[in-house]
Scaffold this active site. Structure first.
Site, mmCIF file in Angstrom:
data_model
loop_
_atom_site.group_PDB
_atom_site.id
_atom_site.type_symbol
_atom_site.label_atom_id
_atom_site.label_comp_id
_atom_site.label_asym_id
_atom_site.label_seq_id
_atom_site.Cartn_x
_atom_site.Cartn_y
_atom_site.Cartn_z
ATOM 1 N N ILE A 19 0.829 -1.207 0.000
ATOM 2 C CA ILE A 19 0.000 0.000 0.000
ATOM 3 C C ILE A 19 0.865 1.259 0.000
ATOM 4 O O ILE A 19 0.556 2.238 -0.696
ATOM 5 C CB ILE A 19 -0.938 -0.007 1.216
ATOM 6 C CG1 ILE A 19 -1.982 -1.134 1.074
ATOM 7 C CG2 ILE A 19 -1.641 1.341 1.376
ATOM 8 C CD1 ILE A 19 -2.797 -1.392 2.327
ATOM 9 N N ASP A 66 13.693 3.557 10.630
ATOM 10 C CA ASP A 66 12.857 2.718 11.485
ATOM 11 C C ASP A 66 11.961 3.666 12.275
ATOM 12 O O ASP A 66 12.442 4.419 13.127
ATOM 13 C CB ASP A 66 13.752 1.898 12.419
ATOM 14 C CG ASP A 66 12.965 0.986 13.354
ATOM 15 O OD1 ASP A 66 11.750 1.187 13.517
ATOM 16 O OD2 ASP A 66 13.575 0.078 13.937
ATOM 17 N N ASN A 93 1.743 4.516 7.313
ATOM 18 C CA ASN A 93 1.422 3.212 6.740
ATOM 19 C C ASN A 93 2.300 2.084 7.284
ATOM 20 O O ASN A 93 1.907 0.912 7.223
ATOM 21 C CB ASN A 93 1.568 3.283 5.215
ATOM 22 C CG ASN A 93 1.459 1.930 4.559
ATOM 23 O OD1 ASN A 93 0.392 1.324 4.506
ATOM 24 N ND2 ASN A 93 2.580 1.425 4.054
ATOM 25 N N SER A 145 -5.239 2.034 9.599
ATOM 26 C CA SER A 145 -5.649 1.046 10.579
ATOM 27 C C SER A 145 -5.981 -0.235 9.811
ATOM 28 O O SER A 145 -5.295 -0.585 8.858
ATOM 29 C CB SER A 145 -6.837 1.548 11.402
ATOM 30 O OG SER A 145 -7.198 0.608 12.387
ATOM 31 N N TYR A 162 -1.381 -7.548 16.587
ATOM 32 C CA TYR A 162 -1.724 -6.705 15.448
ATOM 33 C C TYR A 162 -3.077 -6.028 15.672
ATOM 34 O O TYR A 162 -3.238 -4.831 15.420
ATOM 35 C CB TYR A 162 -1.752 -7.558 14.182
ATOM 36 C CG TYR A 162 -2.016 -6.783 12.903
ATOM 37 C CD1 TYR A 162 -1.014 -6.022 12.319
ATOM 38 C CD2 TYR A 162 -3.269 -6.825 12.292
ATOM 39 C CE1 TYR A 162 -1.248 -5.319 11.152
ATOM 40 C CE2 TYR A 162 -3.508 -6.124 11.127
ATOM 41 C CZ TYR A 162 -2.501 -5.370 10.553
ATOM 42 O OH TYR A 162 -2.741 -4.672 9.398
ATOM 43 N N LYS A 166 -3.777 -1.964 15.928
ATOM 44 C CA LYS A 166 -4.622 -1.257 14.972
ATOM 45 C C LYS A 166 -5.799 -0.559 15.651
ATOM 46 O O LYS A 166 -6.252 0.497 15.189
ATOM 47 C CB LYS A 166 -5.093 -2.212 13.878
ATOM 48 C CG LYS A 166 -3.964 -2.619 12.922
ATOM 49 C CD LYS A 166 -3.308 -1.409 12.273
ATOM 50 C CE LYS A 166 -2.249 -1.767 11.266
ATOM 51 N NZ LYS A 166 -1.640 -0.576 10.638
ATOM 52 N N VAL A 195 -6.114 -7.203 1.694
ATOM 53 C CA VAL A 195 -5.533 -6.538 0.527
ATOM 54 C C VAL A 195 -4.433 -7.448 0.002
ATOM 55 O O VAL A 195 -3.669 -8.031 0.777
ATOM 56 C CB VAL A 195 -4.958 -5.150 0.885
ATOM 57 C CG1 VAL A 195 -4.397 -4.468 -0.353
ATOM 58 C CG2 VAL A 195 -6.015 -4.286 1.560
ATOM 59 N N THR A 197 -1.314 -8.242 -0.571
ATOM 60 C CA THR A 197 0.024 -7.777 -0.214
ATOM 61 C C THR A 197 0.818 -8.934 0.378
ATOM 62 O O THR A 197 0.277 -9.982 0.732
ATOM 63 C CB THR A 197 -0.037 -6.651 0.836
ATOM 64 O OG1 THR A 197 -0.651 -7.168 2.030
ATOM 65 C CG2 THR A 197 -0.816 -5.449 0.335
#
Length: 243
Positions: A19, A66, A93, A145, A162, A166, A195, A197
């Protein structure tokens, strides 16, 4: 090639692939000068080459950073200012994921995920606030998010860290939207589901989706384009796959 972001300066974290890379390419095509940040040098250089092929030299700058490290975030924003001038748009992102059963989760891994996914968004947003306030012309932040970070969709097992990170990004968006109003800073959020990815293939290879990084990038552009969304702040746009 459009001109909806002509003259704008944007920083996009996690810009080496997925993304972030799609957003950097789209923003450059729409007239922005983009600074893409990632921890991986060779990925950044590949995206810079693509942007220069599509949009011309001098449209993009790669910075290895980073986002969980305060000094590297400060350097990122300093290089943006020195090369292109004051920031107008920040896209938070950068994110990492580690899938494992909660009972087996070690604190070090948990902390490393929080460091990138939420500390990174905090550090970058704070630098953006400071730079934009000093310039006095307003700007915007778009946070990434996930449907993992909103109430409703059932969460997948093994992704507790995760999911928590988010949710935190969603909360950060709501808080910064309030604090940004006096400074003319709009803060909005995109929450994609599956998505196509590398992260999806790592976390949930069983999921199939027709949603591409380019689809999400167009939603980010919508929120960044003040001609369309200058009236919007604190918004959360959820993206469900049509499959």
């Amino acid at each position: 090639m459009g001109e909806s972001l002509k003259g704008k300066v944007a920083i996009i974290t996690g810009g080496g692939r997925g993304i972030g890379a799609a957003t950097a390419r789209l923003f450059a095509r729409e007239g922005a000068q983009v600074v893409i940040a990632s921890r991986t040098q060779h990925e950044l250089q590949g995206i810079i080459a693509q942007i220069e092929d599509e949009s011309g030299k001098g449209k993009a700058l790669a910075v290895v950073a980073d986002v969980s490290r305060e000094e590297e975030v400060q350097q990122l924003f300093g290089e943006c200012l020195a090369t292109f001038g004051t920031l107008d748009i920040l896209v938070n992102n950068a994110a990492v994921i580690e899938k494992r059963d909660f009972i087996d989760f070690d604190a070090e891994t948990w902390d490393s995920i929080m460091a990138v996914n939420i500390r990174g968004s905090f550090l970058c947003s704070r630098e953006a606030f400071r730079q934009i306030e000093k310039a006095g012309r307003g700007g915007c932040i778009v946070n990434l998010s996930s449907l993992s970070g909103v109430r409703g969709p059932e969460k997948f097992p093994g992704m507790s860290s995760y999911v928590v990170s988010k949710y935190a990004v969603t909360g950060l968006t709501e808080s910064l939207a309030v604090e940004g109003k006096p400074l003319g800073i709009r803060v909005n959020c995109v929450a994609p589901g599956a998505v196509e990815t590398a992260m999806l293939r790592k976390a949930a290879p069983f999921l199939k989706t027709s949603t591409t990084p380019e689809d999400v990038a167009r939603t980010i552009l919508f929120l960044a384009d003040e001609s369309q969304t200058r009236h919007m702040t604190g918004a959360l746009i959820e993206i469900f796959s049509n499959e």
